[in-house]
Design a protein around this motif. Structure first.
Motif, PDB file in Angstrom:
ATOM      1  N   HIS A  36      43.569  28.729  41.100  1.00 10.47           N
ATOM      2  CA  HIS A  36      43.675  30.086  40.564  1.00 10.47           C
ATOM      3  C   HIS A  36      45.109  30.572  40.349  1.00 10.47           C
ATOM      4  N   CYS A  88      47.633  35.287  39.544  1.00 10.88           N
ATOM      5  CA  CYS A  88      46.384  34.823  40.139  1.00 10.88           C
ATOM      6  C   CYS A  88      45.238  35.097  39.175  1.00 10.88           C
ATOM      7  N   ALA A  89      44.557  34.036  38.751  1.00  7.02           N
ATOM      8  CA  ALA A  89      43.456  34.162  37.793  1.00  7.02           C
ATOM      9  C   ALA A  89      42.125  34.104  38.539  1.00  7.02           C
ATOM     10  N   HIS A  90      41.651  35.266  38.950  1.00  9.22           N
ATOM     11  CA  HIS A  90      40.363  35.359  39.639  1.00  9.22           C
ATOM     12  C   HIS A  90      39.359  36.042  38.712  1.00  9.22           C
ATOM     13  N   SER A  96      43.463  37.357  33.694  1.00 13.62           N
ATOM     14  CA  SER A  96      43.065  36.028  34.154  1.00 13.62           C
ATOM     15  C   SER A  96      42.924  35.061  32.987  1.00 13.62           C
ATOM     16  N   ARG A 100      45.097  31.498  32.340  1.00 14.39           N
ATOM     17  CA  ARG A 100      44.455  30.194  32.184  1.00 14.39           C
ATOM     18  C   ARG A 100      44.885  29.488  30.895  1.00 14.39           C
TER      19      ARG A 100
END
Length: 244
Positions: A36, A88-90, A96, A100
């Motif tokens: 993430h 942080c890609a949550h 997010s 990515r």
């Protein structure tokens, strides 16, 4: 593949906003720290000569129109025009999704840096309480202090294993990691903030989720910590965006 949104031509209002307020940069590199977390480095003449201190924020345009997300630069080289931050890609969302897909060489428009937390000279011992959104601030503090006074860090996280990888990539000293789903331990960690570092001059930095920031502030005030030694900044709250 490009979406319909990607192909849409910006309108006059959006073009004016971009021209007047945003700075054009280029993505110099992207490091996949874990599933993430991504370390993103930006460069460009537009970043040269900019004033920056640890705790300042940088807004990155992640989608059209006017959709931006806020990050905390870990380092900022105003001479070379380079900066680096952790994202942080949550879950799903513009921020997010951008983390990515972003790649080295991509154009990137930013606003800032600008003040978020006024940390001062950081001469006193520091306790930082936060979560994944606070990792960048922890990295900036470690770089700024350069071993003079390592801050004590307490983080509420989704996964302690993944959080440890991200913090290691930033060079942040071992921190107390409490998984958010462990409510009993999370509340206990908040209550222990004062007892873990009880010197009279300690500065407490409370960041991250709004509810946790409020709980930590209340716990410290109940211990008699004066408001002048507590700096707080809520970065996010469930269901809300653009808090900082």
């Amino acid at each position: 593949m490009h979406s319909i949104e990607d192909q849409r031509k910006p309108g006059l209002l959006e073009r004016t906003f971009v021209r007047l307020l945003l700075r054009g940069t280029r993505v110099a590199g992207v490091e996949r720290v874990s599933e993430h977390f991504r370390l993103v480095e930006l460069e460009g003449e537009a970043l040269q000569g900019m004033a920056w201190e640890p705790g300042h924020k940088l807004q990155v345009k992640v989608a059209a129109p006017f959709t931006a997300r806020t990050f905390t630069p870990i380092v900022f080289d105003a001479v070379q025009g380079r900066t680096r931050f952790l994202g942080c890609a949550h879950g799903a969302g513009p921020g997010s999704d951008w983390l990515r897909r972003v790649r080295a060489g991509d154009a990137c428009q930013v606003f800032g840096p600008y003040r978020s937390l006024a940390l001062g000279d950081l001469a006193a011992p520091v306790v930082l309480h936060g979560d994944e959104t606070s990792f960048g601030l922890a990295g900036a503090l470690m770089a700024a202090l350069a071993g003079r006074a390592v801050p004590r860090c307490v983080f509420e996280v989704e996964s302690s294993a993944e959080a440890a990888l991200a913090l290691q990539a930033l060079g942040v000293a071992p921190a107390l990691l409490v998984e958010r789903r462990d409510e009993t331990r999370r509340v206990q960690a908040i209550g222990d903030l004062w007892s873990r570092r009880s010197g009279d001059g300690t500065l407490f930095l409370l960041t991250g989720r709004a509810q946790s920031v409020q709980q930590a502030r209340q716990a410290l005030r109940a211990r008699g910590v004066p408001a002048s030694r507590i700096l707080s900044k809520a970065y996010w709250a469930p269901g809300k965006t653009a808090m900082d």
